[in-house]
Structure formats: structure tokens, C-alpha cells
Design an enzyme around this catalytic site. Structure first.
Site, mmCIF file in Angstrom:
data_model
loop_
_atom_site.group_PDB
_atom_site.id
_atom_site.type_symbol
_atom_site.label_atom_id
_atom_site.label_comp_id
_atom_site.label_asym_id
_atom_site.label_seq_id
_atom_site.Cartn_x
_atom_site.Cartn_y
_atom_site.Cartn_z
ATOM 1 N N TRP A 146 0.853 -1.187 0.000
ATOM 2 C CA TRP A 146 0.000 0.000 0.000
ATOM 3 C C TRP A 146 0.895 1.246 0.000
ATOM 4 C CZ3 TRP A 146 -2.051 2.566 4.918
ATOM 5 C CH2 TRP A 146 -2.991 3.551 4.609
ATOM 6 N N ASP A 161 -0.372 -5.938 9.218
ATOM 7 C CA ASP A 161 -1.366 -4.888 8.999
ATOM 8 C C ASP A 161 -2.620 -5.591 8.478
ATOM 9 O OD1 ASP A 161 -2.843 -2.656 8.415
ATOM 10 O OD2 ASP A 161 -1.549 -1.939 6.797
ATOM 11 N N ALA A 221 -6.385 -4.661 7.582
ATOM 12 C CA ALA A 221 -7.352 -3.561 7.429
ATOM 13 C C ALA A 221 -8.669 -4.044 6.826
ATOM 14 C CB ALA A 221 -6.752 -2.461 6.561
ATOM 15 N N LYS A 243 -13.077 -0.320 7.106
ATOM 16 C CA LYS A 243 -13.738 -1.040 6.010
ATOM 17 C C LYS A 243 -14.803 -1.999 6.532
ATOM 18 C CE LYS A 243 -9.869 0.533 4.169
ATOM 19 N NZ LYS A 243 -9.543 1.383 3.068
HETATM 20 C C1 LMR Z 1 -6.927 2.515 -0.151
HETATM 21 O O1 LMR Z 1 -5.901 1.840 -0.232
HETATM 22 O O2 LMR Z 1 -7.532 2.948 -1.134
HETATM 23 C C2 LMR Z 1 -7.502 2.820 1.206
HETATM 24 O O3 LMR Z 1 -6.775 2.172 2.190
HETATM 25 C C3 LMR Z 1 -7.686 4.258 1.448
HETATM 26 C C4 LMR Z 1 -6.413 5.005 1.667
HETATM 27 O O4 LMR Z 1 -6.330 5.718 2.663
HETATM 28 O O5 LMR Z 1 -5.494 4.918 0.834
#
Ligand code: LMR
Length: 397
Positions: free
Chosen positions: A130, A211, A213, A246
């Protein structure tokens, strides 16, 4: 002092959200930011959340301070949600959980805590990961080391390469793993792969950092915690950051948690006091509203079961969309095989197109996706799937 500051590039994910809002194209599709959408394209407040909020409004008698760790009841419920009741009980004297301002707040708090314990510690992160992991962890002072994870050609995990890279991780290093629904690729470790990671952590002495989420949006609330529970039951030290954004649909309320399992009760006490000190120095204490709502849902049998059934519906909708999308693409006669999307989990998959094709989809077709070609599958619905599939066919051939 600020005269030489220049605007930075827009955030790769949040910038898309802003651009989508400004777009007047009636056919526009938002496959960018990771938020759940229903079949009408809305992101509704979940039923159990609405009900808990109403009860909270009627019953709350004070808004005085809570404290840097947040609400003890919420923290215990989150630990049980992650670990299951038995393991939560077994680890009780070794573990602390801190309510945090979202998963992001939890990640930053964890990073500051690690950096205070071992300045400049190395953290191995999956390639890709991410995008926001990098500033959240790196800006706290941790050294980011990437390990191979996803093969864009075969759409599978590069597990052997991952493991040989992780052989370099030693005691004092951390390895960041996505608990479920890998963001951005949707390709998760299977149970045997988690076991191999556990074995390596035990052999080399690195500290796993998970992590998670998207608990409940992959295979199920319990199933998605396989890796967390396996490691929590076996390694001496574990860090877990979790989010309620989420799975409770309370994105803007900022509800997350940092859980740390330590080797001894004494080191847990030192850990908890250092984390409290750091939280106090950054934001003093987390916001209360969303966490209280989550605690109310998790401790009320009827609300909890309604939450779980709505979450199940969301998960099944996403999984159904994956199948439908793959079938529609195949039926369109598009030149590529997109069947891998069906096997991936959670909101995300890579479409597997290059940046210039992504730009064409965004600029010429108003289909918003991240440059890496990550799509949020939940953004697809019956009203936009024809346009989406036609557009991809035109761009990909
Ligand atoms: C995403 O990856 O789109 C979400 O986790 C929102 C974000 O804050 O990036």
C-alpha cells in the site's frame, strides 16, 4: 520560513478521489480509493452502526477525556476479534491493545514505537505494498527494505523469492505482512505459506508486523485472521495494526488499533507505557465516537449478528463481482486472460495494464484507477459493468 515550499504531487489514491468528484462525465466510474460500494454505487452507513449511534446519542452522559490508550472495553473487543477468545485469554498478560485514530494512526504509532525502541530499525515490506505504508513507516525513521511479493506476469505470489529475501531479516528487524486482502494486489498467503513465514521468524528472530485492514472482507471474520492467530500463538513478539474503517464502514470516524504481544509480562508493561507516552506526544488520545460504536456492536448479541450478516453480504457481493467481471471480460472477446481476478481476495486486484493504458482509461473514459492499475472491485455494479468492459476492451484490444 515557508517561502520556498512548493506544492507536492497529489496523493496517488486520495488525489483520484478528488479528480473523480470534479468529473462531469455521466459514465464516470470510481475504482480508485478502497471504500465499499453497494449495487447503487453508494457507501452506506451499516445498519448496526446506525443503531449503535442512535443508542449512543440517547445514552451518553459525558464527553470527558478517555486517555491515550482509548477505551479499555473497545481494546479488549478488538483483541478478541483478531485473536479469538481463547488466544486473547492465553496472551492476556503479554499483550496490550491501543485504540488508534484509524489504521493509519495505528501504523504511525507502531512505527514511532519501534523507532523509539530501536532507532532506524529495518522493516521489510512487500513489493508492492500500500503506497501509504512508505511515509507512515519511513517518515517515523524506519529503514524500508522491499521484498519481492507479486508477479505481474503470472498474477501470483513470488513466494520462493519472498522467502529468500526474508532470510536477510534478523533479530531487530521487522517484516510487514498483510493479514488478508493484500492491498494492492489481492493475492494472499495460503496457510502453508503463513506457516513457513512463522518458521522463518522463529529461526531468524525477526519480529512480524501484520497490517490487517480488511478483516471479514476476504474469506470471513475468523478465516481472515489465520495468519494473525498462527503468529500470535507462536512467535515471541508480534505487532498487529487493525482497522475498523472497512469492515464497519466507518472510514471518516478513524477507528483502528495497535496490538503488541511481548515476550514477558514485564516487557509488555514497558511497551505499553512507551506507546502511551508516544500517543500522548502525537495526538494525546484517539477520537471516541467510532470506537464506542464498534464496542457497542461487538458486545451486543443482536447488533453483532446484524453487523456480521451485513459484512457477509458485502463480502459475497465483492466475490460475486469478481466472477461476473471476469466472465464479462472473457465474453467481450478481450485479448487477455483476466481470470486471476476471480482468485484474489478483498477489494483490490491489479488489472494488469500499463500506466499509459491506465491514463487512457482515466482521461478518455473517466474510469478512475490507481496508476499501478489497482482497481477497487466494489466500484463495479450492474449499471456500469457494460461501459467498463467495453472501455477495457477498447483500450486493451
Ligand atoms: C486505499 O488503499 O484505497 C484505502 O486504504 C484508502 C487510503 O487511505 O489509501
Amino acid at each position: 520560513m515557508f517561502q520556498n515550499l512548493k506544492p507536492l504531487a497529489a496523493d496517488p489514491i486520495l488525489g483520484l478521489m478528488a479528480a473523480y468528484r470534479l468529473d462531469n462525465n455521466a459514465h464516470k466510474i470510481d475504482l480508485g480509493v478502497g471504500i465499499y460500494k453497494d449495487e447503487t454505487g453508494a457507501t452506506p452507513v451499516m445498519r448496526a452502526v446506525k443503531e449503535a449511534e442512535a443508542r449512543l446519542l440517547a445514552s451518553q452522559t459525558s464527553k470527558s477525556y478517555v486517555g491515550p490508550a482509548g477505551a479499555a472495553g473497545y481494546n479488549e473487543e478488538i483483541a478478541q476479534l483478531l485473536l479469538g477468545r481463547d488466544l486473547a485469554e492465553k496472551t492476556k498478560a503479554l499483550r496490550c491493545t491501543f485504540q488508534t485514530p484509524g489504521g493509519c494512526g495505528g501504523l504511525r504509532l507502531a512505527a514511532e514505537f519501534i523507532n523509539a525502541s530501536k532507532p532506524g530499525a529495518r522493516i521489510f515490506v512487500s513489493d508492492p505494498t500500500w503506497a501509504n505504508h512508505i511515509p507512515l513507516l519511513g517518515d517515523a525513521g524506519l529503514e524500508i527494505v522491499k521484498y519481492p511479493y507479486y508477479d505481474y506476469g503470472t498474477h501470483s505470489i513470488r513466494f520462493d523469492e519472498m522467502m529468500s529475501a526474508l532470510h536477510q531479516a534478523k533479530e531487530g528487524d521487522l517484516v510487514l505482512l498483510h493479514g488478508c486482502c493484500h492491498n494492492p494486489c489481492g493475492a494472499d498467503l495460503n496457510q502453508e505459506q503463513w506457516q513457513q513465514v512463522r518458521d522463518l521468524a522463529l529461526k531468524n528472530g525477526f519480529t512480524p508486523f501484520i497490517d490487517i485492514a480488511y478483516q471479514g472482507l476476504g474469506d470471513g471474520v475468523e478465516e481472515d485472521c489465520y495468519g494473525v492467530r498462527l503468529l500470535a500463538d507462536s512467535v515471541p513478539e508480534l505487532i498487529v495494526v487493525s482497522s475498523c474503517s472497512k469492515n464497519f464502514g466507518i472510514y471518516r470516524e478513524r477507528v483502528g488499533a495497535l496490538t503488541v504481544i511481548c515476550e514477558t509480562p514485564a516487557s509488555m508493561k514497558g511497551t505499553a507505557s512507551l506507546i502511551a507516552y508516544i500517543a500522548r506526544g502525537i495526538y494525546s488520545m484517539p477520537p471516541d465516537h467510532g470506537a464506542t460504536v464498534v464496542e457497542m456492536i461487538l458486545t451486543d448479541t443482536a447488533l453483532r449478528s446484524d453487523w456480521e450478516s451485513e459484512l457477509t453480504q458485502m463480502r459475497e457481493r465483492i466475490n460475486g463481482l469478481r466472477t461476473q467481471f471476469v466472465e464479462r471480460l472473457a465474453a467481450s472477446g478481450v485479448s487477455r486472460d483476466f481470470s486471476f481476478i476471480q482468485n484474489e481476495k478483498g477489494m483490490f486486484s491489479f488489472l494488469g495494464v500499463d500506466v499509459s493504458q491506465v491514463q487512457t482509461l482515466v482521461n478518455d473514459y473517466s474510469i478512475y484507477l490507481v496508476d499501478s492499475s489497482r482497481i477497487n472491485v466494489a466500484g463495479i455494479n450492474d449499471n456500469n459493468i457494460d461501459y467498463l468492459v467495453d472501455s477495457i476492451k477498447k483500450v486493451v484490444g
